[in-house]
Design a protein around this motif. Structure first.
Motif, PDB file in Angstrom:
ATOM      1  N   TYR A  18       0.814  -1.203   0.000  1.00 33.08           N
ATOM      2  CA  TYR A  18       0.000   0.000   0.000  1.00 33.08           C
ATOM      3  C   TYR A  18       0.855   1.264   0.000  1.00 33.08           C
ATOM      4  CZ  TYR A  18      -4.762  -1.758   0.435  1.00 33.08           C
ATOM      5  OH  TYR A  18      -5.980  -2.315   0.181  1.00 33.08           O
ATOM      6  N   ALA A  19       1.979   1.248   0.716  1.00 27.12           N
ATOM      7  CA  ALA A  19       2.839   2.431   0.751  1.00 27.12           C
ATOM      8  C   ALA A  19       3.316   2.787  -0.647  1.00 27.12           C
ATOM      9  CB  ALA A  19       4.032   2.184   1.680  1.00 27.12           C
ATOM     10  N   ARG A  20       3.713   1.782  -1.420  1.00 27.96           N
ATOM     11  CA  ARG A  20       4.157   2.034  -2.795  1.00 27.96           C
ATOM     12  C   ARG A  20       3.009   2.561  -3.644  1.00 27.96           C
ATOM     13  NH1 ARG A  20       7.953   3.787  -5.367  1.00 27.96           N
ATOM     14  NH2 ARG A  20       9.397   2.341  -4.342  1.00 27.96           N
ATOM     15  N   ALA A  21       1.811   1.966  -3.525  1.00 25.58           N
ATOM     16  CA  ALA A  21       0.672   2.415  -4.325  1.00 25.58           C
ATOM     17  C   ALA A  21       0.281   3.849  -3.975  1.00 25.58           C
ATOM     18  CB  ALA A  21      -0.517   1.472  -4.116  1.00 25.58           C
ATOM     19  N   VAL A  22       0.254   4.175  -2.672  1.00 27.54           N
ATOM     20  CA  VAL A  22      -0.091   5.535  -2.246  1.00 27.54           C
ATOM     21  C   VAL A  22       0.975   6.522  -2.719  1.00 27.54           C
ATOM     22  CG1 VAL A  22      -0.333   7.033  -0.217  1.00 27.54           C
ATOM     23  CG2 VAL A  22      -1.494   4.818  -0.281  1.00 27.54           C
ATOM     24  N   ASN A  23       2.245   6.136  -2.624  1.00 23.48           N
ATOM     25  CA  ASN A  23       3.326   6.992  -3.117  1.00 23.48           C
ATOM     26  C   ASN A  23       3.122   7.320  -4.595  1.00 23.48           C
ATOM     27  OD1 ASN A  23       6.306   8.045  -2.988  1.00 23.48           O
ATOM     28  ND2 ASN A  23       6.252   6.622  -4.708  1.00 23.48           N
ATOM     29  N   ASP A  24       2.785   6.309  -5.406  1.00 22.67           N
ATOM     30  CA  ASP A  24       2.609   6.535  -6.842  1.00 22.67           C
ATOM     31  C   ASP A  24       1.453   7.500  -7.111  1.00 22.67           C
ATOM     32  OD1 ASP A  24       4.686   4.794  -7.227  1.00 22.67           O
ATOM     33  OD2 ASP A  24       3.456   3.123  -7.922  1.00 22.67           O
ATOM     34  N   VAL A  25       0.354   7.340  -6.379  1.00 23.92           N
ATOM     35  CA  VAL A  25      -0.804   8.229  -6.563  1.00 23.92           C
ATOM     36  C   VAL A  25      -0.437   9.667  -6.199  1.00 23.92           C
ATOM     37  CG1 VAL A  25      -3.105   8.777  -5.659  1.00 23.92           C
ATOM     38  CG2 VAL A  25      -2.529   6.420  -6.253  1.00 23.92           C
ATOM     39  N   LEU A  26       0.225   9.848  -5.070  1.00 23.81           N
ATOM     40  CA  LEU A  26       0.603  11.197  -4.627  1.00 23.81           C
ATOM     41  C   LEU A  26       1.633  11.821  -5.559  1.00 23.81           C
ATOM     42  CD1 LEU A  26       0.904  10.480  -0.800  1.00 23.81           C
ATOM     43  CD2 LEU A  26      -0.892  11.806  -1.913  1.00 23.81           C
ATOM     44  N   ALA A  27       2.596  11.012  -6.026  1.00 23.80           N
ATOM     45  CA  ALA A  27       3.638  11.541  -6.915  1.00 23.80           C
ATOM     46  C   ALA A  27       3.053  12.035  -8.222  1.00 23.80           C
ATOM     47  CB  ALA A  27       4.698  10.470  -7.158  1.00 23.80           C
ATOM     48  N   ARG A  28       2.039  11.323  -8.741  1.00 18.64           N
ATOM     49  CA  ARG A  28       1.407  11.786  -9.987  1.00 18.64           C
ATOM     50  C   ARG A  28       0.703  13.125  -9.780  1.00 18.64           C
ATOM     51  NH1 ARG A  28       0.153   6.233 -10.730  1.00 18.64           N
ATOM     52  NH2 ARG A  28      -1.917   6.502  -9.825  1.00 18.64           N
ATOM     53  N   ARG A  29       0.122  13.336  -8.595  1.00 15.58           N
ATOM     54  CA  ARG A  29      -0.612  14.588  -8.353  1.00 15.58           C
ATOM     55  C   ARG A  29       0.302  15.733  -7.943  1.00 15.58           C
ATOM     56  NH1 ARG A  29      -1.716  18.854  -7.564  1.00 15.58           N
ATOM     57  NH2 ARG A  29      -3.574  19.808  -6.614  1.00 15.58           N
ATOM     58  N   PHE A  30       1.269  15.477  -7.050  1.00 16.67           N
ATOM     59  CA  PHE A  30       2.060  16.561  -6.473  1.00 16.67           C
ATOM     60  C   PHE A  30       3.515  16.583  -6.955  1.00 16.67           C
ATOM     61  CE2 PHE A  30      -1.226  15.375  -3.349  1.00 16.67           C
ATOM     62  CZ  PHE A  30      -1.907  16.578  -3.246  1.00 16.67           C
ATOM     63  N   GLY A  31       3.948  15.548  -7.660  1.00 16.94           N
ATOM     64  CA  GLY A  31       5.348  15.446  -8.079  1.00 16.94           C
ATOM     65  C   GLY A  31       6.127  14.550  -7.131  1.00 16.94           C
ATOM     66  N   ALA A  32       7.070  13.791  -7.698  1.00 15.11           N
ATOM     67  CA  ALA A  32       7.816  12.823  -6.894  1.00 15.11           C
ATOM     68  C   ALA A  32       8.603  13.491  -5.774  1.00 15.11           C
ATOM     69  CB  ALA A  32       8.755  12.014  -7.797  1.00 15.11           C
ATOM     70  N   ASP A  33       9.129  14.691  -6.006  1.00  9.45           N
ATOM     71  CA  ASP A  33       9.940  15.365  -4.991  1.00  9.45           C
ATOM     72  C   ASP A  33       9.126  15.781  -3.769  1.00  9.45           C
ATOM     73  OD1 ASP A  33      12.049  15.040  -6.647  1.00  9.45           O
ATOM     74  OD2 ASP A  33      12.286  17.144  -7.183  1.00  9.45           O
ATOM     75  N   ALA A  34       7.804  15.849  -3.921  1.00  9.39           N
ATOM     76  CA  ALA A  34       6.961  16.304  -2.815  1.00  9.39           C
ATOM     77  C   ALA A  34       6.639  15.194  -1.827  1.00  9.39           C
ATOM     78  CB  ALA A  34       5.660  16.905  -3.357  1.00  9.39           C
ATOM     79  N   VAL A  35       6.971  13.945  -2.166  1.00 14.81           N
ATOM     80  CA  VAL A  35       6.559  12.798  -1.349  1.00 14.81           C
ATOM     81  C   VAL A  35       7.791  12.066  -0.838  1.00 14.81           C
ATOM     82  CG1 VAL A  35       5.114  10.732  -1.267  1.00 14.81           C
ATOM     83  CG2 VAL A  35       4.570  12.561  -2.884  1.00 14.81           C
ATOM     84  N   PHE A  36       7.803  11.773   0.467  1.00 12.27           N
ATOM     85  CA  PHE A  36       8.908  11.000   1.058  1.00 12.27           C
ATOM     86  C   PHE A  36       8.437   9.590   1.358  1.00 12.27           C
ATOM     87  CE2 PHE A  36      11.384   9.114   4.387  1.00 12.27           C
ATOM     88  CZ  PHE A  36      12.688   9.496   4.116  1.00 12.27           C
ATOM     89  N   ILE A  37       9.162   8.602   0.808  1.00 11.75           N
ATOM     90  CA  ILE A  37       8.972   7.201   1.159  1.00 11.75           C
ATOM     91  C   ILE A  37      10.364   6.609   1.319  1.00 11.75           C
ATOM     92  CG2 ILE A  37       8.751   6.535  -1.276  1.00 11.75           C
ATOM     93  CD1 ILE A  37       6.916   4.260  -0.364  1.00 11.75           C
TER      94      ILE A  37
END
Length: 321
Positions: A18-37
Protein backbone atom coordinates in the motif's frame (compact mmCIF):
# COMPACT_ATOMS: atom_id res chain seq x y z
CA UNK A 1 15.45 17.63 -5.25
CA UNK A 2 12.94 19.83 -3.36
CA UNK A 3 12.00 19.23 0.24
CA UNK A 4 9.15 16.69 0.59
CA UNK A 5 5.81 18.04 1.80
CA UNK A 6 4.14 14.65 2.35
CA UNK A 7 5.65 11.92 4.54
CA UNK A 8 4.40 8.33 4.24
CA UNK A 9 4.85 6.43 7.52
CA UNK A 10 4.30 2.67 7.45
CA UNK A 11 5.56 -0.60 8.85
CA UNK A 12 7.17 -2.66 6.12
CA UNK A 13 5.76 -6.02 7.17
CA UNK A 14 2.32 -4.44 7.51
CA UNK A 15 1.76 -2.10 4.55
CA UNK A 16 4.68 -2.13 2.08
CA UNK A 17 2.44 -2.73 -0.95
CA UNK A 18 0.00 0.00 0.00
CA UNK A 19 2.84 2.43 0.75
CA UNK A 20 4.16 2.03 -2.79
CA UNK A 21 0.67 2.42 -4.32
CA UNK A 22 -0.09 5.54 -2.25
CA UNK A 23 3.33 6.99 -3.12
CA UNK A 24 2.61 6.53 -6.84
CA UNK A 25 -0.80 8.23 -6.56
CA UNK A 26 0.60 11.20 -4.63
CA UNK A 27 3.64 11.54 -6.92
CA UNK A 28 1.41 11.79 -9.99
CA UNK A 29 -0.61 14.59 -8.35
CA UNK A 30 2.06 16.56 -6.47
CA UNK A 31 5.35 15.45 -8.08
CA UNK A 32 7.82 12.82 -6.89
CA UNK A 33 9.94 15.36 -4.99
CA UNK A 34 6.96 16.30 -2.82
CA UNK A 35 6.56 12.80 -1.35
CA UNK A 36 8.91 11.00 1.06
CA UNK A 37 8.97 7.20 1.16
CA UNK A 38 11.97 5.50 2.74
CA UNK A 39 12.51 2.94 -0.06
CA UNK A 40 13.16 5.66 -2.65
CA UNK A 41 14.50 8.55 -0.60
CA UNK A 42 17.19 7.11 1.67
CA UNK A 43 20.39 6.46 -0.26
CA UNK A 44 22.84 3.71 0.54
CA UNK A 45 25.10 4.70 3.43
CA UNK A 46 22.85 7.55 4.60
CA UNK A 47 22.00 7.69 8.34
CA UNK A 48 18.50 6.18 8.33
CA UNK A 49 17.28 7.80 11.56
CA UNK A 50 18.58 11.28 10.72
CA UNK A 51 17.08 11.31 7.22
CA UNK A 52 13.67 10.24 8.51
CA UNK A 53 13.59 12.76 11.35
CA UNK A 54 14.68 15.59 9.04
CA UNK A 55 12.06 14.65 6.45
CA UNK A 56 9.28 14.39 9.03
CA UNK A 57 10.19 17.79 10.42
CA UNK A 58 10.16 19.42 6.99
CA UNK A 59 6.83 17.99 5.81
CA UNK A 60 3.35 19.47 6.09
CA UNK A 61 1.38 16.20 6.06
CA UNK A 62 2.16 12.81 7.59
CA UNK A 63 0.09 9.85 6.39
CA UNK A 64 0.20 7.04 8.97
CA UNK A 65 -0.70 3.87 7.05
CA UNK A 66 -2.24 1.48 9.58
CA UNK A 67 -2.81 -2.14 8.66
CA UNK A 68 -3.73 -5.06 10.87
CA UNK A 69 -0.09 -5.56 11.98
CA UNK A 70 0.75 -1.88 12.56
CA UNK A 71 1.20 -2.23 16.33
CA UNK A 72 3.92 -4.82 15.70
CA UNK A 73 2.76 -7.49 18.13
CA UNK A 74 5.50 -9.90 19.22
CA UNK A 75 5.26 -13.17 21.09
CA UNK A 76 6.66 -12.86 24.59
CA UNK A 77 7.40 -9.12 24.26
CA UNK A 78 5.49 -5.82 24.17
CA UNK A 79 4.39 -4.60 20.72
CA UNK A 80 7.09 -2.83 18.73
CA UNK A 81 5.10 0.43 18.86
CA UNK A 82 6.02 0.67 22.56
CA UNK A 83 9.75 0.46 21.81
CA UNK A 84 11.48 3.85 22.04
CA UNK A 85 13.65 2.92 19.05
CA UNK A 86 10.76 1.85 16.81
CA UNK A 87 10.91 3.98 13.66
CA UNK A 88 7.14 4.01 13.14
CA UNK A 89 6.64 5.31 16.68
CA UNK A 90 9.33 7.97 16.22
CA UNK A 91 7.90 9.14 12.88
CA UNK A 92 4.33 9.51 14.12
CA UNK A 93 5.40 11.04 17.45
CA UNK A 94 7.45 13.67 15.60
CA UNK A 95 4.44 14.51 13.45
CA UNK A 96 2.08 14.80 16.41
CA UNK A 97 4.55 17.02 18.25
CA UNK A 98 4.59 19.51 15.35
CA UNK A 99 1.52 21.80 15.57
CA UNK A 100 2.03 22.87 11.94
CA UNK A 101 1.77 19.31 10.60
CA UNK A 102 -1.43 17.42 9.82
CA UNK A 103 -1.19 13.76 10.85
CA UNK A 104 -3.75 11.62 9.03
CA UNK A 105 -4.33 7.97 10.03
CA UNK A 106 -5.15 5.82 6.97
CA UNK A 107 -6.78 2.49 7.86
CA UNK A 108 -6.01 -0.29 5.38
CA UNK A 109 -8.41 -3.10 4.39
CA UNK A 110 -10.66 -2.85 7.44
CA UNK A 111 -7.94 -2.37 10.07
CA UNK A 112 -9.24 -0.90 13.33
CA UNK A 113 -8.07 2.42 14.74
CA UNK A 114 -5.70 1.73 17.66
CA UNK A 115 -7.15 2.58 21.06
CA UNK A 116 -5.36 5.12 23.25
CA UNK A 117 -4.65 2.40 25.83
CA UNK A 118 -2.73 0.41 23.21
CA UNK A 119 -0.40 3.32 22.43
CA UNK A 120 2.58 4.82 24.25
CA UNK A 121 2.00 8.28 25.75
CA UNK A 122 3.57 10.19 22.84
CA UNK A 123 1.15 8.56 20.36
CA UNK A 124 -2.12 8.60 22.30
CA UNK A 125 -3.28 11.74 20.54
CA UNK A 126 -3.39 9.70 17.32
CA UNK A 127 -6.39 7.71 18.64
CA UNK A 128 -8.47 10.91 18.57
CA UNK A 129 -7.66 11.83 14.97
CA UNK A 130 -10.26 11.39 12.22
CA UNK A 131 -9.09 8.54 9.98
CA UNK A 132 -9.45 7.82 6.27
CA UNK A 133 -10.03 4.31 4.95
CA UNK A 134 -8.26 2.65 2.03
CA UNK A 135 -9.58 -0.67 0.75
CA UNK A 136 -8.43 -2.63 -2.29
CA UNK A 137 -12.06 -3.21 -3.35
CA UNK A 138 -12.62 0.56 -3.80
CA UNK A 139 -9.06 1.76 -4.23
CA UNK A 140 -9.79 4.45 -6.84
CA UNK A 141 -12.59 6.10 -4.84
CA UNK A 142 -10.63 5.95 -1.57
CA UNK A 143 -7.48 7.45 -3.10
CA UNK A 144 -9.56 10.26 -4.64
CA UNK A 145 -10.73 11.18 -1.13
CA UNK A 146 -7.16 10.89 0.17
CA UNK A 147 -5.96 13.30 -2.54
CA UNK A 148 -8.64 15.83 -1.59
CA UNK A 149 -7.62 15.69 2.07
CA UNK A 150 -3.94 16.16 1.23
CA UNK A 151 -4.74 19.01 -1.16
CA UNK A 152 -6.66 20.77 1.61
CA UNK A 153 -3.84 20.23 4.11
CA UNK A 154 -1.32 21.69 1.64
CA UNK A 155 -3.54 24.67 0.90
CA UNK A 156 -4.33 23.42 -2.60
CA UNK A 157 -7.94 22.45 -1.94
CA UNK A 158 -11.15 24.27 -2.94
CA UNK A 159 -11.26 28.02 -2.41
CA UNK A 160 -13.60 29.85 -0.07
CA UNK A 161 -17.31 29.96 -1.11
CA UNK A 162 -17.20 33.50 -2.52
CA UNK A 163 -14.12 32.69 -4.56
CA UNK A 164 -15.69 29.46 -5.81
CA UNK A 165 -18.80 31.40 -6.90
CA UNK A 166 -16.72 33.96 -8.78
CA UNK A 167 -14.69 31.18 -10.37
CA UNK A 168 -17.89 29.37 -11.45
CA UNK A 169 -19.37 32.53 -12.99
CA UNK A 170 -16.21 33.16 -14.99
CA UNK A 171 -16.30 29.63 -16.30
CA UNK A 172 -19.99 29.92 -17.19
CA UNK A 173 -19.14 32.93 -19.34
CA UNK A 174 -16.29 31.05 -20.96
CA UNK A 175 -18.55 28.04 -21.56
CA UNK A 176 -21.21 30.24 -23.22
CA UNK A 177 -18.61 31.75 -25.54
CA UNK A 178 -17.24 28.31 -26.31
CA UNK A 179 -20.74 27.07 -27.17
CA UNK A 180 -21.11 29.83 -29.76
CA UNK A 181 -17.77 28.95 -31.30
CA UNK A 182 -18.68 25.25 -31.42
CA UNK A 183 -22.05 25.97 -33.01
CA UNK A 184 -20.38 28.03 -35.73
CA UNK A 185 -17.91 25.22 -36.46
CA UNK A 186 -20.26 22.19 -36.40
CA UNK A 187 -20.52 21.88 -40.17
CA UNK A 188 -16.75 21.90 -40.67
CA UNK A 189 -16.19 19.46 -37.80
CA UNK A 190 -18.69 16.98 -39.20
CA UNK A 191 -16.89 16.98 -42.50
CA UNK A 192 -13.42 16.55 -41.01
CA UNK A 193 -14.48 13.87 -38.49
CA UNK A 194 -16.11 11.75 -41.17
CA UNK A 195 -12.88 11.74 -43.17
CA UNK A 196 -10.34 11.41 -40.36
CA UNK A 197 -9.34 8.39 -38.25
CA UNK A 198 -8.93 8.69 -34.47
CA UNK A 199 -5.36 9.57 -33.53
CA UNK A 200 -5.58 7.57 -30.29
CA UNK A 201 -5.80 4.25 -32.12
CA UNK A 202 -2.54 4.80 -34.01
CA UNK A 203 -0.77 5.92 -30.82
CA UNK A 204 -1.74 2.85 -28.81
CA UNK A 205 1.18 0.56 -27.92
CA UNK A 206 1.00 -2.88 -29.60
CA UNK A 207 0.06 -4.82 -26.46
CA UNK A 208 -3.07 -6.55 -27.76
CA UNK A 209 -2.79 -10.30 -28.18
CA UNK A 210 -1.50 -13.24 -26.16
CA UNK A 211 1.66 -13.13 -24.02
CA UNK A 212 3.42 -15.79 -21.93
CA UNK A 213 5.81 -15.37 -18.99
CA UNK A 214 7.61 -17.63 -16.54
CA UNK A 215 6.99 -16.05 -13.14
CA UNK A 216 8.83 -16.93 -9.95
CA UNK A 217 6.80 -15.75 -6.99
CA UNK A 218 8.18 -14.75 -3.60
CA UNK A 219 7.81 -18.08 -1.82
CA UNK A 220 9.86 -21.27 -2.32
CA UNK A 221 9.12 -23.44 -5.34
CA UNK A 222 6.47 -21.10 -6.76
CA UNK A 223 7.35 -20.93 -10.46
CA UNK A 224 4.51 -20.85 -12.99
CA UNK A 225 4.02 -20.14 -16.67
CA UNK A 226 1.41 -17.39 -16.77
CA UNK A 227 -0.76 -16.38 -19.75
CA UNK A 228 -1.90 -12.84 -20.52
CA UNK A 229 -4.52 -12.00 -23.15
CA UNK A 230 -5.03 -8.28 -23.82
CA UNK A 231 -7.50 -6.38 -25.97
CA UNK A 232 -8.96 -2.89 -26.14
CA UNK A 233 -8.51 0.36 -28.01
CA UNK A 234 -7.36 3.86 -27.17
CA UNK A 235 -6.21 3.87 -23.56
CA UNK A 236 -8.59 1.07 -22.46
CA UNK A 237 -7.26 -2.37 -21.59
CA UNK A 238 -9.26 -5.52 -20.89
CA UNK A 239 -8.73 -9.26 -21.07
CA UNK A 240 -7.30 -11.82 -18.65
CA UNK A 241 -4.11 -12.51 -16.69
CA UNK A 242 -3.41 -15.83 -14.99
CA UNK A 243 -2.14 -16.13 -11.43
CA UNK A 244 -0.81 -19.55 -10.38
CA UNK A 245 -2.05 -20.81 -13.74
CA UNK A 246 -5.68 -19.70 -13.25
CA UNK A 247 -7.04 -16.93 -15.49
CA UNK A 248 -8.30 -13.80 -13.72
CA UNK A 249 -10.19 -10.90 -15.27
CA UNK A 250 -8.26 -7.68 -15.92
CA UNK A 251 -9.65 -4.78 -13.86
CA UNK A 252 -8.85 -1.03 -13.92
CA UNK A 253 -6.78 -1.60 -17.07
CA UNK A 254 -5.17 1.28 -18.95
CA UNK A 255 -2.53 1.84 -21.64
CA UNK A 256 -0.46 5.02 -21.35
CA UNK A 257 2.14 5.42 -24.08
CA UNK A 258 4.37 2.36 -23.91
CA UNK A 259 3.17 1.46 -20.42
CA UNK A 260 0.18 -0.51 -19.19
CA UNK A 261 -1.32 -1.16 -15.78
CA UNK A 262 -4.12 -3.29 -14.37
CA UNK A 263 -5.18 -5.27 -11.32
CA UNK A 264 -6.58 -8.75 -10.75
CA UNK A 265 -8.15 -10.18 -7.60
CA UNK A 266 -8.19 -13.59 -5.95
CA UNK A 267 -9.45 -15.16 -2.74
CA UNK A 268 -6.67 -16.41 -0.48
CA UNK A 269 -6.68 -20.14 0.22
CA UNK A 270 -7.66 -20.83 3.83
CA UNK A 271 -8.48 -17.17 4.30
CA UNK A 272 -12.28 -17.29 4.18
CA UNK A 273 -13.47 -14.34 2.15
CA UNK A 274 -10.14 -12.50 2.34
CA UNK A 275 -9.55 -10.58 -0.88
CA UNK A 276 -6.09 -10.41 -2.39
CA UNK A 277 -5.27 -7.84 -5.06
CA UNK A 278 -2.42 -8.10 -7.59
CA UNK A 279 -1.23 -4.82 -9.13
CA UNK A 280 0.62 -5.10 -12.45
CA UNK A 281 2.66 -2.40 -14.17
CA UNK A 282 4.24 -3.17 -17.53
CA UNK A 283 6.55 -1.46 -20.01
CA UNK A 284 6.66 -2.45 -23.69
CA UNK A 285 10.32 -2.69 -24.72
CA UNK A 286 10.79 -4.08 -28.22
CA UNK A 287 9.05 -7.48 -28.28
CA UNK A 288 8.90 -7.79 -24.49
CA UNK A 289 6.51 -6.66 -21.77
CA UNK A 290 8.54 -6.03 -18.62
CA UNK A 291 6.33 -6.31 -15.56
CA UNK A 292 6.42 -5.54 -11.85
CA UNK A 293 3.60 -7.17 -9.85
CA UNK A 294 2.75 -6.37 -6.23
CA UNK A 295 0.42 -8.58 -4.20
CA UNK A 296 -1.54 -6.85 -1.43
CA UNK A 297 -3.91 -8.07 1.27
CA UNK A 298 -4.37 -11.56 2.64
CA UNK A 299 -2.45 -13.02 5.56
CA UNK A 300 1.13 -12.48 4.36
CA UNK A 301 3.29 -9.58 3.21
CA UNK A 302 4.80 -9.87 -0.28
CA UNK A 303 7.66 -8.18 -2.09
CA UNK A 304 7.27 -6.96 -5.71
CA UNK A 305 7.84 -9.64 -8.34
CA UNK A 306 9.55 -8.76 -11.63
CA UNK A 307 9.22 -10.81 -14.82
CA UNK A 308 9.26 -10.54 -18.61
CA UNK A 309 6.37 -11.61 -20.87
CA UNK A 310 6.89 -12.45 -24.53
CA UNK A 311 4.30 -12.62 -27.26
CA UNK A 312 2.96 -16.12 -27.86
CA UNK A 313 4.29 -17.63 -31.10
CA UNK A 314 0.87 -17.89 -32.70
CA UNK A 315 -0.17 -14.38 -31.70
CA UNK A 316 0.86 -11.64 -34.11
CA UNK A 317 0.26 -8.06 -32.91
CA UNK A 318 -3.52 -7.93 -32.67
CA UNK A 319 -5.61 -5.08 -34.00
CA UNK A 320 -7.13 -2.80 -31.38
CA UNK A 321 -10.56 -4.18 -30.55
Amino acid sequence: MGEPRIFISYRRDDAAGYARAVNDVLARRFGADAVFIDVDDIHAGAPFSEVIQRSVGGSAVLLALIGKRWLGEREGAPPRIRDDADFVRREVAAGLANPAMRVVPVLLDGAAMPQAAQLPPDLRELAGRNALELDNTRFAADTDRLLREVEEALGEGPSAPATRTSFALRWLAVAALAALVVAAAVYELRSSLSAAKPAASSARAAVNGEWRAQVEYDWPGARHVERFVFAGQGDALHGSASFLGVARGVLEGAVEGEQLRFVTRTGELGGGDASVVHRYRGQLVGDELRFVMQTEGGGSAHVPVEFVARRAAASAPAANR
